[in-house]
Design a protein around this motif. Structure first.
Motif, PDB file in Angstrom:
ATOM      1  N   ASP A 374      29.500  85.973  58.528  1.00 35.63           N
ATOM      2  CA  ASP A 374      29.270  85.365  59.843  1.00 35.63           C
ATOM      3  C   ASP A 374      30.578  84.861  60.453  1.00 35.63           C
ATOM      4  OD1 ASP A 374      26.691  85.936  59.308  1.00 35.63           O
ATOM      5  OD2 ASP A 374      26.048  83.867  58.954  1.00 35.63           O
ATOM      6  N   LEU A 375      31.448  84.268  59.617  1.00 36.00           N
ATOM      7  CA  LEU A 375      32.731  83.798  60.138  1.00 36.00           C
ATOM      8  C   LEU A 375      33.573  84.958  60.664  1.00 36.00           C
ATOM      9  CD1 LEU A 375      33.750  81.151  57.460  1.00 36.00           C
ATOM     10  CD2 LEU A 375      32.875  80.728  59.748  1.00 36.00           C
ATOM     11  N   ILE A 376      33.558  86.069  59.955  1.00 34.23           N
ATOM     12  CA  ILE A 376      34.321  87.235  60.411  1.00 34.23           C
ATOM     13  C   ILE A 376      33.762  87.746  61.732  1.00 34.23           C
ATOM     14  CG2 ILE A 376      34.919  89.619  59.855  1.00 34.23           C
ATOM     15  CD1 ILE A 376      35.029  88.800  56.934  1.00 34.23           C
ATOM     16  N   ASP A 377      32.426  87.769  61.845  1.00 37.68           N
ATOM     17  CA  ASP A 377      31.823  88.213  63.106  1.00 37.68           C
ATOM     18  C   ASP A 377      32.192  87.281  64.251  1.00 37.68           C
ATOM     19  OD1 ASP A 377      30.710  90.287  61.724  1.00 37.68           O
ATOM     20  OD2 ASP A 377      28.753  89.322  61.470  1.00 37.68           O
ATOM     21  N   ARG A 378      32.184  85.975  63.982  1.00 40.99           N
ATOM     22  CA  ARG A 378      32.550  85.021  65.033  1.00 40.99           C
ATOM     23  C   ARG A 378      34.002  85.200  65.460  1.00 40.99           C
ATOM     24  NH1 ARG A 378      29.823  79.269  63.087  1.00 40.99           N
ATOM     25  NH2 ARG A 378      27.651  79.989  63.000  1.00 40.99           N
ATOM     26  N   LEU A 379      34.884  85.414  64.494  1.00 40.94           N
ATOM     27  CA  LEU A 379      36.290  85.637  64.843  1.00 40.94           C
ATOM     28  C   LEU A 379      36.456  86.909  65.670  1.00 40.94           C
ATOM     29  CD1 LEU A 379      38.123  84.690  61.515  1.00 40.94           C
ATOM     30  CD2 LEU A 379      38.121  83.421  63.658  1.00 40.94           C
ATOM     31  N   GLY A 380      35.678  87.946  65.308  1.00 37.16           N
ATOM     32  CA  GLY A 380      35.747  89.171  66.103  1.00 37.16           C
ATOM     33  C   GLY A 380      35.279  88.961  67.528  1.00 37.16           C
ATOM     34  N   ASP A 381      34.174  88.209  67.688  1.00 38.49           N
ATOM     35  CA  ASP A 381      33.698  87.916  69.042  1.00 38.49           C
ATOM     36  C   ASP A 381      34.710  87.088  69.823  1.00 38.49           C
ATOM     37  OD1 ASP A 381      31.449  89.274  68.341  1.00 38.49           O
ATOM     38  OD2 ASP A 381      30.258  87.489  67.901  1.00 38.49           O
ATOM     39  N   LEU A 382      35.354  86.110  69.140  1.00 38.03           N
ATOM     40  CA  LEU A 382      36.344  85.277  69.821  1.00 38.03           C
ATOM     41  C   LEU A 382      37.545  86.116  70.265  1.00 38.03           C
ATOM     42  CD1 LEU A 382      37.331  82.488  70.669  1.00 38.03           C
ATOM     43  CD2 LEU A 382      38.236  82.165  68.368  1.00 38.03           C
ATOM     44  N   GLU A 383      38.011  87.007  69.407  1.00 40.44           N
ATOM     45  CA  GLU A 383      39.129  87.864  69.795  1.00 40.44           C
ATOM     46  C   GLU A 383      38.751  88.762  70.967  1.00 40.44           C
ATOM     47  OE1 GLU A 383      40.252  89.965  66.341  1.00 40.44           O
ATOM     48  OE2 GLU A 383      41.229  88.253  65.367  1.00 40.44           O
ATOM     49  N   ALA A 384      37.507  89.263  70.950  1.00 42.47           N
ATOM     50  CA  ALA A 384      37.075  90.117  72.055  1.00 42.47           C
ATOM     51  C   ALA A 384      37.037  89.338  73.366  1.00 42.47           C
ATOM     52  CB  ALA A 384      35.709  90.717  71.736  1.00 42.47           C
ATOM     53  N   ARG A 385      36.551  88.087  73.305  1.00 44.95           N
ATOM     54  CA  ARG A 385      36.498  87.280  74.528  1.00 44.95           C
ATOM     55  C   ARG A 385      37.895  86.943  75.026  1.00 44.95           C
ATOM     56  NH1 ARG A 385      32.295  84.509  71.803  1.00 44.95           N
ATOM     57  NH2 ARG A 385      33.672  82.754  71.382  1.00 44.95           N
ATOM     58  N   LEU A 386      38.801  86.603  74.095  1.00 41.44           N
ATOM     59  CA  LEU A 386      40.166  86.308  74.515  1.00 41.44           C
ATOM     60  C   LEU A 386      40.840  87.539  75.115  1.00 41.44           C
ATOM     61  CD1 LEU A 386      41.420  84.108  71.547  1.00 41.44           C
ATOM     62  CD2 LEU A 386      40.798  83.358  73.840  1.00 41.44           C
ATOM     63  N   ALA A 387      40.604  88.689  74.536  1.00 40.56           N
ATOM     64  CA  ALA A 387      41.177  89.912  75.088  1.00 40.56           C
ATOM     65  C   ALA A 387      40.598  90.221  76.461  1.00 40.56           C
ATOM     66  CB  ALA A 387      40.931  91.079  74.136  1.00 40.56           C
ATOM     67  N   GLY A 388      39.319  89.935  76.656  1.00 41.73           N
ATOM     68  CA  GLY A 388      38.694  90.167  77.964  1.00 41.73           C
ATOM     69  C   GLY A 388      39.224  89.235  79.023  1.00 41.73           C
ATOM     70  N   ARG A 389      39.513  87.967  78.644  1.00 37.11           N
ATOM     71  CA  ARG A 389      40.054  87.026  79.638  1.00 37.11           C
ATOM     72  C   ARG A 389      41.479  87.387  80.027  1.00 37.11           C
ATOM     73  NH1 ARG A 389      38.217  81.037  77.521  1.00 37.11           N
ATOM     74  NH2 ARG A 389      35.970  81.308  77.777  1.00 37.11           N
ATOM     75  N   GLY A 390      42.261  87.875  79.055  1.00 36.62           N
ATOM     76  CA  GLY A 390      43.652  88.157  79.344  1.00 36.62           C
ATOM     77  C   GLY A 390      43.856  89.427  80.135  1.00 36.62           C
ATOM     78  N   ALA A 391      42.839  90.303  80.196  1.00 38.45           N
ATOM     79  CA  ALA A 391      42.999  91.556  80.932  1.00 38.45           C
ATOM     80  C   ALA A 391      42.969  91.299  82.422  1.00 38.45           C
ATOM     81  CB  ALA A 391      41.895  92.531  80.533  1.00 38.45           C
ATOM     82  N   ALA A 392      43.584  92.188  83.186  1.00 36.78           N
ATOM     83  CA  ALA A 392      43.604  92.052  84.644  1.00 36.78           C
ATOM     84  C   ALA A 392      42.248  92.386  85.217  1.00 36.78           C
ATOM     85  CB  ALA A 392      44.664  92.986  85.223  1.00 36.78           C
ATOM     86  N   ARG A 393      41.896  91.662  86.285  1.00 39.44           N
ATOM     87  CA  ARG A 393      40.610  91.921  86.937  1.00 39.44           C
ATOM     88  C   ARG A 393      40.686  93.225  87.728  1.00 39.44           C
ATOM     89  NH1 ARG A 393      38.626  86.121  89.443  1.00 39.44           N
ATOM     90  NH2 ARG A 393      38.597  84.971  87.471  1.00 39.44           N
ATOM     91  N   PRO A 394      39.655  94.022  87.673  1.00 42.13           N
ATOM     92  CA  PRO A 394      39.693  95.283  88.429  1.00 42.13           C
ATOM     93  C   PRO A 394      39.696  95.010  89.924  1.00 42.13           C
ATOM     94  CG  PRO A 394      37.504  94.901  87.512  1.00 42.13           C
ATOM     95  CD  PRO A 394      38.389  93.833  86.953  1.00 42.13           C
TER      96      PRO A 394
END
Length: 695
Positions: A374-394
Motif C-alpha cells: 500500500d505504501l508503494i502504491d501511495r508513493l506511485g500515486d503521489l509521484e503521478a500527481r506531482l508529475a501532473g502538476r509540474g506539466a504545462a497546461r495544454p
C-alpha cells in the motif's frame, strides 16, 4: 486402603490401552505376534507419555503365561501370576532401576554379574533403567558388552527424556522408539472417559483448559484432574474452577483482553489483568495465554478450513473464527510480535506486573501497520500527481470563439485592484520596439484571419481595447481565437519593467493581487508543485566520467586519481568492488599497467580483489573514466612485511586514518595545554587519564 491416584489407577496394562502412541504399540504388537522381539529397547520422549508404562507392558508380554508358545498372541492377558506380579511391583525377575541413583560403575558391575543367573520365577529377566542418560561414561562403557550380547533369558529396556546425552555406542545397540506428546483431541477424549468412569460431570471448556495446561502429557493431565476433583467435590467441573485452581487465564479472560487490545481500549485490558491477578493468575501465564490466543487467530485467518490445528472445543473454535474475521491480519501479527517480546522480558524481570501493564498499553495504543504494498502504491500515486502538476497546461483550441473555458483555482478579482499583467520570461523581450512591432503585426494577421467572426475590419482594435478595459472586472482569459492580439494589447496597455537578474520575483504573500490576475495562456507556464520535490542531481561541466581521468605523475596525484575511482564505485553502488579496493595502495600507474598493493594486515582483502571478475569490472570502469586508461592492465600484489613497511604509497583508508590520528593528537595537545584544564588539574590534584575527541 490408601487412595490410588488417577495416573496409576488408569495406567494401561496392554498395548491397545496406551494413549496416543500408535506408532510404538503397533510395532511392538507385531513384533510379539511374529516372535521377532529384540533384546534391548530404548524409549525416548517427553515426560508422562508412556515410556515406563510400555516398558512394563513389554515385561508382561515376555513373561505372560497366556502368551507362552502362542505365535499369534500380541497382548498380555493381565490376569496370570506374571502379569499381576509385574503390575504390582512384586516380581523378583522384573527390576526397574533409577539411572540417577545407580549411575556409577559399581551399580552396573553388580547388574552385569546378576544377568548371568537364570530367572527365579519368570521366564525372562527384564531390567528397566529409567533416566539412563544420568549414567556416567564409565558406567556406559561397562554396560556395552552385556547390552550387545546379553544372555538369552535377559532383556534390557532403557528409558530417557534426553537421548542426545547417550553415547552412540549405546544407541547403536538398542531398538529405539520415540514417544511424542499426545494430541489435544485424543487426550481430551481420554480425560473425558476417565472422569466419566469416576462419575463426575465436567464441561468441555474445563477439559480443554486441562489439556492445554498439561502440555500433551497424560500423567500431568491426570494429576491436574486429581487436584480439580479435590477442589470441586461432587459438583460439576467448570472452566472457571480449573482456571481458579491452576491460576491460569481461561478463554473468556483471554478473549476479553485480546478484544480490548485490538480495539485500543487499554483501560479495559488493565482492568481485566487486575481482576485476573487478584484471582491468583500468574503474569507470565497470562501473557502466554494471550500469545497462544493470537496464534490461534493467525492460523484461522490463513487456514480457516484447518480447525483441527486449534487446541479448543467446537464452541471456542466458532468464537475464534468470528474474532479472526473481525480483526485485520496485520494487526494480529503486530500484537503477536509485541506480546511475544513481553513474554521474553517477563522471564527476566523482578517486576512482572509493571512489564505486563506497559506491554499491554503499548499494544493497545500502537498505530496499525500499513502494508508495504500500500505504501508503494501511495508513493506511485503521489509521484503521478506531482508529475501532473509540474506539466504545462495544454493550450486552448485556436479555432472559433467558443472554446472551453479553463478552470482557475484563484478567487475572482476585486474591482478595486489595479490590473497587473504578468509576463513570462519567454516574452520579457516584448518591451523592445521590435518585439512590439512583431506582436502588432501578428495581432493584425490574426484579426484578419478571423474576419468571419468579426463584424467590421476594425474589430481587431476594438477587441484589444475591450479586452484591456474589461480585464479588471472579468477573470476570464482572452478569446481563444486571438491569443496574439490579447498579448499585444496587454503589452501596449500596461508598461512592463524588465527585471534585473538579481531581482526577486514577488511571492503570493507579498503580492496578493497576482492571484487575481488572469494568467496568460499564450505561453507555457512552469508551475512549482506543492510539497517536497526530489532535488535533481546536477553534474558540473567537465566533471564525472566525461571529463576524463588523467594519468598521475606522482604519489599524491595517484592518490587523488584513485580516490576518484573509488568515488565512482560508490556512486555506482558497486560495494563489492569498493570494499576490497579501498584498502589498496597504488604502487605504479601508467597507461599500460596499474599495480595495486595490499599490506600484510589486509591480505584477505587483496585475495578478494584479485578475483578475475572484479579485476575485469575495474578495468571496464577505468576505460570509461578516461581515454588514457583503455589499455591499462590491473595487477594485484600481496605485500610482505618488509614491503608493507617500506612502501611509500598509502591507501585511501590509511591516509584518512593518518589524518584522523594527527587531528586527534593535535586536539589532545590543545586540551592538555588549555588554561582551564591546567587549573582543574592543579585545583583537584588530578591527572588526565583519557581524552576523548570526536575525531
Amino acid at each position: 486402603m490408601s487412595y490410588l491416584v488417577l495416573a496409576r489407577k488408569y495406567r494401561p496394562s496392554t498395548f491397545s490401552e496406551v494413549v496416543g502412541q500408535d506408532h510404538v504399540t503397533r510395532t511392538l504388537s507385531n513384533a510379539f505376534a511374529s516372535g521377532r522381539v529384540h533384546h534391548a529397547f530404548l524409549m525416548t520422549g517427553p515426560r508422562g507419555c508412556g515410556k515406563t508404562t510400555v516398558a512394563r507392558i513389554i515385561g508382561k508380554a515376555l513373561n505372560c503365561e497366556a502368551m507362552a508358545g502362542k505365535q499369534a498372541a500380541a497382548e498380555p492377558c493381565g490376569e496370570c501370576s506374571a502379569c499381576v506380579t509385574i503390575g504390582n511391583g512384586s516380581a523378583v525377575d522384573y527390576q526397574e532401576m533409577d539411572g540417577a541413583s545407580n549411575r556409577g560403575i559399581d551399580a552396573i558391575r553388580e547388574l552385569t554379574e546378576a544377568v548371568r543367573y537364570q530367572p527365579a520365577q519368570l521366564r525372562k529377566k527384564v531390567y528397566v533403567i529409567d533416566e539412563v542418560h544420568m549414567l556416567t561414561t564409565e558406567a556406559f562403557n561397562a554396560l556395552l558388552k552385556t547390552l550387545e550380547e546379553p544372555p538369552p533369558h535377559v532383556t534390557f529396556v532403557l528409558a530417557t527424556t534426553e537421548p542426545h546425552k547417550l553415547p552412540n555406542t549405546i544407541l547403536s545397540r538398542c531398538q529405539r522408539y520415540d514417544f511424542k506428546l499426545v494430541p489435544a483431541q485424543r487426550l481430551a477424549a481420554h480425560l473425558a472417559a476417565v472422569l466419566k468412569q469416576e462419575k463426575l460431570k465436567v464441561e468441555a471448556g474445563a477439559v480443554s483448559l486441562l489439556v492445554r495446561e498439561s502440555g500433551g502429557s497424560v500423567r500431568d493431565a491426570l494429576s491436574l484432574c486429581d487436584q480439580i476433583i479435590s477442589y470441586v467435590g461432587d459438583a460439576t467441573i467448570t472452566e472457571a474452577h480449573v482456571a481458579e485452581v491452576l491460576g491460569v487465564a481461561d478463554r473468556s479472560l483471554t478473549r476479553t483482553l485480546v478484544s480490548a487490545l485490538a480495539d485500543g481500549d487499554a483501560g479495559t485490558a488493565l482492568g481485566a489483568v487486575e481482576s485476573a491477578i487478584e484471582r491468583g493468575v500468574d503474569e507470565v501465564q497470562l501473557a502466554r495465554a494471550i500469545v497462544r490466543y493470537l496464534r490461534d487467530l493467525s492460523v484461522l485467518q490463513v487456514a480457516p478450513a484447518k480447525q483441527e490445528l486449534i487446541d479448543a472445543s467446537d464452541e471456542e473454535r466458532a468464537e475464534l473464527a468470528e474474532e479472526a474475521g473481525r480483526l485485520d491480519r496485520s494487526r494480529v501479527t503486530q500484537m503477536f510480535e509485541r506480546m511475544l517480546r513481553c513474554c521474553d522480558e517477563l522471564g527476566k524481570t523482578l517486576q512482572p506486573r509493571l512489564v505486563l501493564d506497559c506491554a499491554l498499553i503499548d499494544v493497545a495504543t500502537v498505530e496499525p501497520l500499513v502494508p508495504l504494498g500500500d505504501l508503494i502504491d501511495r508513493l506511485g500515486d503521489l509521484e503521478a500527481r506531482l508529475a501532473g502538476r509540474g506539466a504545462a497546461r495544454p493550450a486552448p483550441p485556436s479555432g472559433g470563439g467558443g472554446g472551453a473555458r479553463p478552470t482557475h483555482s484563484a478567487p475572482a478579482p476585486r474591482p478595486s485592484s489595479p490590473p497587473v499583467q504578468r509576463v513570462s520570461s519567454s516574452s520579457s523581450a516584448a518591451s523592445s520596439p521590435a518585439s512590439v512591432t512583431s506582436l502588432s503585426s501578428s495581432s493584425s494577421s490574426s484579426s484578419s484571419s478571423s474576419s468571419s467572426s468579426s463584424p467590421s475590419p476594425s474589430s481587431s482594435s476594438s477587441s484589444s481595447s475591450s479586452s484591456s478595459s474589461s480585464s479588471p472586472s472579468s477573470p476570464s482569459p482572452p478569446s481563444p481565437s486571438s491569443p496574439s492580439s490579447s498579448s499585444s494589447s496587454s503589452a501596449s496597455a500596461v508598461p512592463v519593467r524588465e527585471r534585473t537578474p538579481g531581482e526577486r520575483t514577488p511571492d503570493r504573500a507579498s503580492a496578493p493581487h497576482d492571484r487575481q490576475t488572469p494568467r496568460d495562456h499564450s505561453a507555457p507556464v512552469s508551475m512549482q508543485p506543492s510539497g517536497p520535490v526530489p532535488r535533481a542531481e546536477t553534474v558540473a561541466s567537465g566533471s564525472g566520467p566525461q571529463a576524463g581521468l588523467a594519468l598521475p605523475g606522482n604519489e599524491a596525484e595517484a592518490l587523488v586519481a584513485w580516490s576518484q575511482v573509488l568515488g565512482q564505485l560508490e556512486e555506482r553502488r558497486k560495494f563489492s568492488l569498493l570494499g576490497p579496493f579501498q584498502h589498496a595502495r597504488v604502487l605504479m600507474w601508467t597507461s599500460e599497467q596499474l599495480v595495486l598493493g595490499f599490506p600484510v594486515d589486509v591480505h584477505s582483502m587483496g585475495e578478494m580483489a584479485a578475483d578475475k571478475d572484479k579485476l575485469e569490472e575495474l578495468k571496464q570502469l577505468l576505460r570509461e573514466l578516461g581515454p588514457d586508461q583503455k589499455n591499462v592492465r590491473v595487477t594485484v600484489k600481496l605485500l610482505d612485511e618488509r614491503e608493507s613497511a617500506a612502501s611509500g604509497a598509502r591507501s585511501v583508508l590509511e591516509t584518512s586514518q593518518d589524518r584522523s590520528r594527527v587531528e586527534r593528537s593535535r586536539r589532545e595537545a590543545e586540551a592538555r595545554e588549555h588554561p582551564i584544564t591546567k587549573h582543574v588539574l592543579q585545583t583537584f590534584g588530578a591527572q588526565i587519564k583519557e581524552i576523548k575527541t570526536d575525531v
